[in-house]
Design an enzyme around this catalytic site. Structure first.
Site, short mmCIF file in Angstrom:
data_model
loop_
_atom_site.label_atom_id
_atom_site.label_comp_id
_atom_site.label_asym_id
_atom_site.label_seq_id
_atom_site.Cartn_x
_atom_site.Cartn_y
_atom_site.Cartn_z
N THR A 116 47.49 33.65 32.98
CA THR A 116 47.87 34.63 34.00
C THR A 116 49.15 34.26 34.74
O THR A 116 49.46 33.07 34.92
CB THR A 116 46.73 34.75 35.04
N GLU B 58 49.40 34.40 37.74
CA GLU B 58 49.00 33.69 38.96
C GLU B 58 49.32 32.20 38.86
O GLU B 58 49.38 31.50 39.87
CB GLU B 58 47.51 33.89 39.23
N TYR C 274 41.21 30.40 41.82
CA TYR C 274 41.29 31.11 40.53
C TYR C 274 42.45 30.56 39.69
O TYR C 274 42.29 30.21 38.53
CB TYR C 274 41.49 32.61 40.80
N LYS D 148 42.50 28.49 36.18
CA LYS D 148 43.23 29.02 35.02
C LYS D 148 44.31 28.04 34.54
O LYS D 148 44.70 28.06 33.39
CB LYS D 148 43.85 30.38 35.37
P1 NDP Z 1 37.64 41.99 34.60
O1 NDP Z 1 37.27 41.38 35.88
O2 NDP Z 1 37.74 43.48 34.48
O3 NDP Z 1 36.61 41.51 33.46
C1 NDP Z 1 36.11 40.21 33.44
C2 NDP Z 1 35.04 40.12 32.37
O4 NDP Z 1 34.50 38.79 32.38
C3 NDP Z 1 33.84 41.05 32.61
O5 NDP Z 1 33.37 41.50 31.37
C4 NDP Z 1 32.81 40.12 33.25
O6 NDP Z 1 31.49 40.55 33.09
C5 NDP Z 1 33.08 38.87 32.44
N1 NDP Z 1 32.58 37.65 33.05
C6 NDP Z 1 32.81 37.17 34.29
N2 NDP Z 1 32.21 35.98 34.46
C7 NDP Z 1 31.58 35.69 33.31
C8 NDP Z 1 30.78 34.62 32.86
N3 NDP Z 1 30.49 33.59 33.65
N4 NDP Z 1 30.30 34.65 31.59
C9 NDP Z 1 30.56 35.71 30.79
N5 NDP Z 1 31.30 36.75 31.16
C10 NDP Z 1 31.81 36.74 32.40
O7 NDP Z 1 39.02 41.31 34.14
P2 NDP Z 1 40.22 41.93 33.29
O8 NDP Z 1 39.69 42.66 32.13
O9 NDP Z 1 41.20 42.57 34.19
O10 NDP Z 1 40.94 40.58 32.79
C11 NDP Z 1 40.55 39.94 31.57
C12 NDP Z 1 40.98 38.48 31.61
O11 NDP Z 1 42.39 38.39 31.73
C13 NDP Z 1 40.41 37.67 32.76
O12 NDP Z 1 40.21 36.36 32.29
C14 NDP Z 1 41.51 37.67 33.79
O13 NDP Z 1 41.42 36.53 34.62
C15 NDP Z 1 42.73 37.63 32.90
N6 NDP Z 1 43.93 38.26 33.40
C16 NDP Z 1 43.90 39.56 33.87
C17 NDP Z 1 45.05 40.18 34.26
C18 NDP Z 1 45.06 41.58 34.76
O14 NDP Z 1 46.04 41.97 35.39
N7 NDP Z 1 44.03 42.39 34.49
C19 NDP Z 1 46.35 39.48 34.19
C20 NDP Z 1 46.27 38.14 33.66
C21 NDP Z 1 45.10 37.57 33.28
P3 NDP Z 1 30.79 41.65 34.07
O15 NDP Z 1 31.25 42.99 33.58
O16 NDP Z 1 29.35 41.39 33.86
O17 NDP Z 1 31.27 41.33 35.45
P1 GDR Z 2 46.12 39.84 41.89
O1 GDR Z 2 45.62 41.35 41.99
O2 GDR Z 2 45.66 39.01 43.01
O3 GDR Z 2 47.59 39.90 41.62
O4 GDR Z 2 45.33 39.36 40.58
P2 GDR Z 2 45.13 42.23 43.24
O5 GDR Z 2 45.27 43.63 42.81
O6 GDR Z 2 43.81 41.77 43.75
O7 GDR Z 2 46.21 41.88 44.38
C1 GDR Z 2 47.59 42.18 44.21
C2 GDR Z 2 48.30 41.99 45.53
O8 GDR Z 2 47.90 43.02 46.44
C3 GDR Z 2 47.68 42.43 47.72
N1 GDR Z 2 46.75 43.26 48.49
C4 GDR Z 2 45.48 43.49 48.18
N2 GDR Z 2 44.72 43.10 47.11
C5 GDR Z 2 43.43 43.53 47.06
N3 GDR Z 2 42.69 43.20 46.00
N4 GDR Z 2 42.90 44.31 48.05
C6 GDR Z 2 43.60 44.71 49.13
O9 GDR Z 2 43.10 45.41 50.01
C7 GDR Z 2 44.97 44.30 49.21
N5 GDR Z 2 45.96 44.52 50.08
C8 GDR Z 2 47.03 43.89 49.64
C9 GDR Z 2 47.15 41.05 47.40
O10 GDR Z 2 47.25 40.20 48.53
C10 GDR Z 2 48.04 40.66 46.23
O11 GDR Z 2 49.25 40.14 46.70
C11 GDR Z 2 45.21 40.18 39.43
C12 GDR Z 2 43.87 39.83 38.74
O12 GDR Z 2 43.67 40.75 37.70
C13 GDR Z 2 43.92 38.42 38.18
O13 GDR Z 2 42.75 38.20 37.39
C14 GDR Z 2 45.16 38.30 37.28
O14 GDR Z 2 45.24 36.98 36.79
C15 GDR Z 2 46.41 38.65 38.07
O15 GDR Z 2 46.28 39.97 38.56
C16 GDR Z 2 47.67 38.59 37.20
#
Ligand code: NDP
Ligand code: GDR
Length: 369
Positions: free
Chosen positions: A132, A134, A156, A160
């Protein structure tokens, strides 16, 4: 037929990736956690009942914190590819559950790598690790690429970071095809409801329909490089089709403040929002309404609530995906504007349906006493 295991198949990326791999003719095995409610809403569309002969999609119960279970599933499936997407993925929540996050997001990755090694699959099974942006955390340099130093800013991101390096280590130590995709934020109508983009698009839809008054947000100054999840799962697949295992950044190269995302989302319902005040006193109000929804001019629709601030924040993310473009031929196809349009339209449809059900006297969201 190639076989793939997707951990985190019930999440946003898991759902899009499963659909992509099924279209490519894979047999897809998903690992899902047991939950007290159905948690397969995102994959129901293409889920196949266990009674269907010759299924292409098979779900297994499992958890990244349980290595015996991972070993059993990997042994049973003998996958060509594993996409490790499962994680406690909410940055803010990781401050509340740091130990669990380290276990699932950090050690969980080790468990997958070690299972593949112990089962003698190092030369068969390719592994994608969901790394990520992050990891970059406190800004060292922009735009951020594969060579930019990491400085994680949350439990987190620290978990990672371990997952990133253990993937690199297993690649180098055991000659495994294990790769990190360092993905910048990617969103979609399937995005979890508590991430900021989806929180905003849901609120805009509910405010338009008179179902919500105010949207409470945290830090409006943070900037993110937002792409569409559909584009990013294509990149994940391409990363595992290379000749050599390598790590890749996937990003759009465009960064946008949260405040601007709010304005873009409200513009979708014909409402122009302005901001006044600073810090916790900042608020967003309606300057002009040319849409068909009842959102009066002057109304305050956005307020800042400090509970959404993080103890340590990542202020600026902007990615450089040149390597992915050159080696994978990957470029994003969605603009941010197109994605915002799609997300607001999807949430409007969702809440209009809910409103209609209520008007017809049906309960929604398990409204039982
Ligand atoms: P989500 O939060 O939508 O999905 C996470 C998934 O992981 C869900 O299916 C959840 O299950 C499952 N999960 C959580 N904990 C466990 C566990 N202990 N054992 C088995 N399964 C588990 O995430 P995204 O789809 O957005 O992201 C996918 C991956 O990519 C994550 O690893 C995230 O950290 C990473 N990532 C995401 C980015 C983004 O912008 N979306 C950017 C960069 C990295 P359940 O449905 O039951 O909660
Ligand atoms: P992020 O996503 O932390 O980048 O992680 P998120 O959408 O939670 O936050 C993005 C930015 O928005 C600001 N923010 C808020 N965020 C949330 N969730 N709720 C609020 O009310 C709010 N107001 C402002 C946050 O402070 C932050 O700066 C996501 C996840 O998908 C991670 O798993 C992944 O690794 C990274 O993106 C890339």
């Amino acid at each position: 037929m190639k076989k793939a295991i997707i951990t985190g198949i019930t999440g946003q990326d898991g759902a899009y990736l499963a659909e992509l791999l099924l279209k490519k003719g894979y047999e897809v095995h998903g690992i899902k956690r047991r939950s007290s409610l159905f948690n397969t809403g995102r994959i129901d569309r293409f889920y196949e009942d266990p009674h269907v002969p010759h299924r292409h999609m098979i779900l297994h119960y499992g958890d990244l914190t349980d290595s015996t279970n991972l070993i059993r599933i990997i042994q049973e499936v003998q996958p060509d590819e594993i996409y490790n997407l499962a994680a406690m993925s909410h940055v803010h929540v990781s401050f509340e559950t740091p130990e669990y996050t380290a276990n699932a997001d950090g050690l969980g990755t080790l468990r997958i790598l070690e299972a593949v090694r112990l089962l003698g699959l190092t030369q068969k099974t390719r592994i994608y690790q969901a790394s990520t942006s992050e990891l970059y955390g406190l800004v060292q340099a922009v735009p951020q690429s594969e060579t930019t130093p990491f400085y994680p800013r949350s439990p987190y991101a620290v978990a990672k970071l371990y997952a990133y390096w253990i993937t690199v280590n297993y690649r180098e130590a055991y000659n495994m095809f294990a790769c990190n995709g360092i993905l910048f934020n990617h969103e979609s109508p399937l995005r979890g409801e508590t991430f900021v983009t989806r929180k905003i698009t849901r609120a805009v839809a509910k405010i338009a329909l008179g179902l919500q008054d105010t949207l409470y947000l945290g830090n409006l100054d943070a900037r993110r490089d937002w792409g569409h999840a559909k584009d990013y799962v294509e990149g994940m697949w391409r990363i595992l089709q290379q000749e050599k295992p390598e790590d890749f950044v996937l990003a759009t190269g465009v960064t946008t403040p949260i405040r601007d995302f709010v304005q873009m989302a409200f513009a979708e319902i014909g409402v122009r929002v302005g901001f006044r005040g600073t810090g916790e006193a900042e608020e967003g109000y309606v300057i002009e309404n040319n849409g068909g929804y009842h959102v009066p001019e002057g109304k305050v629709v956005v307020k800042v609530d400090a509970r959404y601030y993080r103890p340590t924040e990542v202020d600026l993310l902007i990615g450089d995906a040149t390597k992915a473009k050159e080696k994978l031929g990957w470029t994003p196809t969605y603009t941010l504007g197109e994605m915002v349009t799609e997300m607001v339209a999807a949430d409007l449809e969702l809440f209009k349906r809910e409103q209609l059900l209520k008007e017809q006297g049906f309960r929604v969201n398990n409204e039982y006493e």
